[in-house]
Design an enzyme around this catalytic site. Structure first.
Site, PDB file in Angstrom:
ATOM      1  N   LEU A   1       0.820  -1.218   0.000  1.00 51.01           N
ATOM      2  CA  LEU A   1       0.000   0.000   0.000  1.00 51.01           C
ATOM      3  C   LEU A   1       0.859   1.276   0.000  1.00 51.01           C
ATOM      4  O   LEU A   1       1.722   1.456   0.866  1.00 51.01           O
ATOM      5  CB  LEU A   1      -0.912  -0.005   1.239  1.00 51.01           C
ATOM      6  CG  LEU A   1      -1.898   1.169   1.337  1.00 51.01           C
ATOM      7  CD1 LEU A   1      -2.886   1.149   0.185  1.00 51.01           C
ATOM      8  CD2 LEU A   1      -2.612   1.144   2.675  1.00 51.01           C
ATOM      9  N   ASP A   2       0.585   2.157  -0.973  1.00 51.24           N
ATOM     10  CA  ASP A   2       1.228   3.488  -1.053  1.00 51.24           C
ATOM     11  C   ASP A   2       2.756   3.401  -1.097  1.00 51.24           C
ATOM     12  O   ASP A   2       3.448   4.327  -0.663  1.00 51.24           O
ATOM     13  CB  ASP A   2       0.794   4.373   0.136  1.00 51.24           C
ATOM     14  CG  ASP A   2      -0.712   4.626   0.139  1.00 51.24           C
ATOM     15  OD1 ASP A   2      -1.296   4.644  -0.955  1.00 51.24           O
ATOM     16  OD2 ASP A   2      -1.290   4.779   1.223  1.00 51.24           O
ATOM     17  N   ALA A   3       3.270   2.295  -1.619  1.00 52.35           N
ATOM     18  CA  ALA A   3       4.720   2.107  -1.631  1.00 52.35           C
ATOM     19  C   ALA A   3       5.287   1.955  -3.040  1.00 52.35           C
ATOM     20  O   ALA A   3       6.469   1.679  -3.209  1.00 52.35           O
ATOM     21  CB  ALA A   3       5.095   0.892  -0.777  1.00 52.35           C
TER      22      ALA A   3
END
Lengths: 296, 296, 296, 296
Positions: free
Chosen positions: A239-241
């Site tokens: 996530l969000d990486a």
């Protein structure tokens, strides 16, 4: 720089390439182009000392290429082979129509902005369809003559599999060059991340890696930061990486509550997503590991 | 706005106050000032809906106050008492000399910058002394006529207690209004954080809360961010988690390696620390929990 | 990117070239470099559609060039000749010492900043001397071990000819690669502008072309702008009208008076001058007419 | 900060006042508010040393005022009278509908942006009508349910009087709080500037005072600036010289031609106009001479 909607003489064949670095690569590629009299209108090069890779993007004036894109690709494949088996490359035609599909929820500011840019020719793609897990943005979408699909998402995250399957089918039916999560607010399952790898683009409303996950403006308020930001990145299973394409920030102060941050953040989200998406569509973004090379 | 070195008529008595919010506070305070004919040259107010607290900073022209600072404090204490037992306030004299002590290591850019600002009258304080855990910056310090102390730190962190004790004694001997960690590179023990609470100011070379701890530019490079930043904050026992005074960022791109980030980051570190320190010294920063109110 | 003080393996031979554009230039240059096995570490290219000119900067790893700079220049001259008689080019050795001479008046912030950068190895040049029309900055200069010359300027501008002659002789005696007007506050006579053409660099304390000439912060205050800026540019005979190398701005508001602007402007002036000067010294700036191409 | 569409408890009575400065003004005003138990939610104060004037904006929670706006105005008039005959003030109700009329030409990006903000409740006003000197933007306007009027402008500027008369009649028929020149591209006659003084707001696509008049991006390209900007200002009879409300800039480089500047400039124009207009509508902008005080 190429404009969004190329006039006849603005048409470009755009080469984007990454390969292990060694002397002579630029000479090999540019000699190949010079041999048939190609005019290079834009050229970006980057030798990454950290990874030992070389990256380039070259925009060749299409009218100076004495054959078509297919033959150019075929001829260049031989050059690419010389540069090693790890070489990754693509050749785009700036005159070809590019397609984007947008995933949205209830917040319409990014959608409205992209619809406006598409209408004015500022976005180098057509918006083929918009898919929402809520019906709220159907009206705005259809007012721009774009198809809207509402896919109902169950409240229980464990039961959302069929909804994601439906989203996948809908998206794939448009063969998009970009799947844009324009404040979609749903975490894509890992298999969808893999399926759309390199094409799914998210706008996250924080300056990553700060404030991953839900309610980033609330997190920013609690931490007392003096700038808030937005990040446009490729979607990956973590996530969000994913690899970051573009980021920007705006100044806030103690008088700004979460609501003020939300409002001011929208202006950053809009431009960061629009820039990142345009660069992706124009073949300006090369991904290597967790980092991007962006030839602006 | 008051300048750094006030001329006679620029002298201000500066009130900074925080208390639980309720109607009438501004009226009470400003009526108090009006009663003796005080001229308010700068006024900042903030009602924090989240915490229910009220904050203000008021700079009164000293020449319009018909008595001294001590009496002003005594008279105001009665007003503050009316505003509730939780009320926190201070009254500063902008004409009084403020003292700063700097802690440094080997990197001299922040030290050099602050020495220059102090010399040109841009910093509203004298730099009383510089303490280094390495002797490297003694020459630069002494060339500005400032005392330098070298305190030897053992390699083993477990054995650094006596060194910190020596730093504490040295610092305290100067009775500083600000203890500035100007790229000190040592984590202060919790008891020192508590001892200098509200006076110890650090510059961290990242846009916090991203990249806490060591080698933030290396972390930023690995993550592939498109902006790097710096954060000036009060030091607390939790590493790089104290209340933020000021932050700023600068744009980088894929061509910037860690060395480039270090170089470009210095320009941000310098100005962010200088701004934060100046605001602290001028009584512009009010801390409430983990957040700051900064009246600039 | 090359660092300021190259280690052995960071030494580069840097080619900067401008010529009328036509297909094949990049191939010709890079093939020339590839023939002797040269490694290109940094490459910038720009085709200027407006002027029809092509510009490039290439940094070749010196250790991959099997001969010296003199022979490289000689060999490349033949290539340059092929590119047309208008071609302008130079080949720099990043390992060679570059020299700067600074002209100052009373304001020391830019001088102090550059002395600090030079001392820390951040400026790719030595500061050979500082020349002031006032003696005020002699102490600061000499504390850094740099020679200071005071040249007395008569009050009557019509009588300043001999003073400028003396400045010219002093400057020329150091054979500088850059003559830096670090807040010099004197308008150079046209013949000196011509004599140092392409080497004299000024920092102007406004966002040009706004607020040309004297007291730009006063002009900015009177006009009520919301941002102030600074401009680093080459000096030409027309005041503040030379090719711009770098600019930046900072936000102000109604509460900032002229004194506040002066103070905040200094932070912009410092970094804009330092950036512009570094780019000039590294051969990153190519001038064409009134515009610059800056390969950062 | 008040949000765009106030919920019941977010309703504010907003006082904006300017008068010659003297001690006791804040005390007088805040005591007046405290007497009836009013809660001040936001307060801004500014003493302008240059002009000797004092400015304030105070947002009082409407639910804490025990009478209506009319009576508040009547009561405050007595206070204002005490502050001198030059005192200028207004009291706004944040819960009252504010009206905007937009003047446009062919470029739709600012119009599209404002229509989107109005639709999402982000703009504290209704867009009553859009008037264009070309019919191009009728479709976009009407898709948002807003009335569009096309007024034909003759080619000869000398013959445009009747067209401006028609625009004036149309605009005035909506009794707007703001007349927004959203890239209108026509210079208003002096009598219209006077008629709409303090209500007519323009967005100019440069960082004023640079590049006044036509084709500012062409002027910026020719000058070789490194940043481009936009300026939101009140319209006065002197072209592009009215009091500035807001400005911002974005970085460009040598690779950006005029078309790139136009595209990137749009993102600045949109946000600068939206910010300036919102501040105007919320009574945050006080004009004094050629300067503005903006309480954000």
């Amino acid at each position: 720089m190429s404009s969004a909607l190329p006039a006849q003489d603005d048409r470009r064949f755009v080469l984007a390439l990454g390969c292990p670095d060694r002397p002579g690569i630029i000479a090999r590629i540019t000699s190949f182009i010079a041999e048939f009299g190609g005019s290079i209108m834009e050229a970006g090069y980057h030798s990454d000392a950290d990874s030992g890779w070389f990256f380039t993007r070259q925009a060749i004036k299409a009218s100076t290429v004495p054959f078509g894109l297919a033959e150019l690709r075929e001829r260049f494949a031989a050059v690419a082979a010389e540069l090693g088996t790890e070489t990754e490359w693509q050749l785009l035609d700036s005159g070809a129509r590019r397609r984007a599909v947008l995933l949205v929820s209830k917040d319409g500011h990014c959608l409205h902005d992209l619809l406006g840019r598409a209408a004015s020719g500022e976005l180098p793609a057509t918006i083929e369809a918009v898919i929402g897990n809520h019906p709220d943005l159907a009206g705005m979408t259809e007012a721009h003559g774009v198809k809207f699909h509402h896919v109902l998402f169950p409240k229980d995250p464990a039961e959302r599999g069929p909804a994601f399957d439906e989203v996948r089918s809908l998206v794939d039916s448009y063969h998009p060059d970009a799947v844009v999560l324009a404040r979609f607010m749903q975490v894509l399952p890992a298999e969808l991340c893999a399926h759309w790898a390199g094409r799914a683009i998210n706008i996250h409303h924080s300056f990553l890696p700060s404030f991953v996950g839900a309610r980033p403006y609330h997190q920013a308020f609690a931490r007392g930061v003096k700038l808030i930001g937005a990040t446009c990145h490729y979607v990956t299973a973590e996530l969000d990486a994913g690899p970051i394409i573009e980021q920007d920030v705006t100044r806030i102060d103690h008088a700004d509550d979460v609501g003020d941050m939300v409002r001011q953040g929208r202006d950053i989200e809009r431009v960061v997503l629009a820039r990142g998406l345009r660069w992706h569509l124009e073949g300006r973004v090369l991904v290597h590991g967790r980092r991007t090379v962006v030839f602006t």
